[in-house]
Design an enzyme around this catalytic site. Structure first.
Site: not given
Length: 255
Positions: A61, A106, A109, A129
Site C-alpha cells: 500500500a 497489498g 494480497e 503489515e
C-alpha cells in the site's frame, strides 16, 4: 494510467504501472476494481494475467497516503479496499499472477486473488503489515490461510518476514518458479492455453472450487452438482463429447 488493460488473442493483461514500486494507493485500488469488472464482462477476454512489470509486482500500500488517514476514514476506506481485491478474486475466468521482484503487503494480497501464481526466481513475498502495527486488510488473513494453511499463514503474518521464491514454492504460496526474464511469457502461455478452453466449464470449475472453500462439503457438493448438470445445456459440452467420441480425447476446439 496507473493500471491498464491490454487484450490480445483472448488474454487480458491487467498491468500495474505506478513506478517505482507499484504502490497500491486509492486510485490504483479503484482502477483494479473497474478493470476486474470489465474483464469479467468482456467476451473477448477469456483468461487474465495480473502483472506489475519486469522489476516489481507491487510492494504494498501507499504508506504515506495511509498515514494521514484516521480511524473514521479507514472504516470507510477499508471496505472499498477489500471490495477492489474481491472483484479481482471473483473474475469468472482463469487468472494468473506473474510475480516479479517484490510482492509485499497489498501486493501479496493481490497475487493471492489469482488462481495460479508464477514467480520469478528473484521474487520476494510477504505480509509485513505487523511491522507497522497493523494486520493485512485486503484479504491477507483470509486468503493466505486458505491457501497455505493457518499455521504457516500465521507465521508470515505474525513475523512480517519476507520469503524468497524457493520458500514461497515450498509453502504453496506460488505454484511455479521461472527465470525472471520468462515470467510474463510463461504466464501468457498458461493463460493463452486456457483461453482456448470451454469458457462456461472453466467458470463453473472456478466458482465450484471457490464456493466450496467457503462453506461445508454438502453445500459445496450441491454447487458442483448444479454446475455439472447445467453444463449439459451448453454447446461446449456437445462439442467436447462429440469430439471425444469421433476423434479421441483432447482434440475438441471450443468457440
Amino acid at each position: 494510467m496507473t493500471v491498464s488493460l491490454e487484450v490480445s488473442e483472448g488474454v487480458g493483461t491487467i498491468r500495474l504501472d505506478r513506478p517505482p514500486m507499484n504502490a497500491l494507493d486509492i486510485a490504483v485500488q479503484d482502477r483494479l476494481r473497474q478493470l476486474a469488472e470489465e474483464v469479467g464482462r468482456r467476451d473477448d477476454v477469456r483468461a487474465v494475467i495480473l502483472y506489475g512489470g519486469e522489476k516489481v509486482f507491487a510492494a504494498g500500500a501507499d504508506i504515506k497516503e495511509m498515514q494521514n488517514m484516521d480511524h473514521t476514514a479507514m472504516v470507510v476506506r477499508s471496505r472499498a479496499l477489500q471490495e477492489s481485491f474481491t472483484a479481482v478474486a471473483r473474475i469468472p475466468k482463469p487468472v494468473v499472477a506473474a510475480v516479479t521482484g517484490y510482492a509485499l503487503g497489498g501486493g501479496c494480497e493481490l497475487a493471492l486473488c489469482a488462481d495460479y501464481r508464477i514467480a520469478a526466481d528473484n521474487a520476494k513475498l510477504g505480509q509485513p503489515e505487523i511491522l507497522l502495527g497493523l494486520i493485512p486488510g485486503a484479504g491477507g488473513t483470509q486468503r493466505l490461510s486458505r491457501l497455505i494453511g493457518p499455521s504457516r499463514a500465521k507465521d508470515l503474518i505474525f513475523t512480517g518476514r519476507m520469503v524468497k521464491a524457493e520458500e514461497a514454492l515450498t509453502l504453496g504460496l506460488v505454484d511455479r518458479i521461472v527465470p525472471a526474464a520468462e515470467v510474463y511469457e510463461q504466464a501468457h502461455a498458461w493463460a493463452a492455453a486456457l483461453a482456448k478452453g470451454p469458457a462456461l466449464a472453466l467458470r463453473a470449475a472456478k466458482e465450484s472450487v471457490d464456493a466450496g472453500l467457503e462453506t461445508d462439503i454438502e453445500t459445496g457438493l450441491a454447487v458442483e452438482r448444479n454446475w455439472f448438470a447445467g453444463l449439459f445445456a451448453t454447446e461446449d459440452r456437445e462439442r467436447g463429447m462429440r469430439s471425444f467420441v469421433e476423434e479421441g480425447p483432447g482434440k475438441a476446439k471450443f468457440l
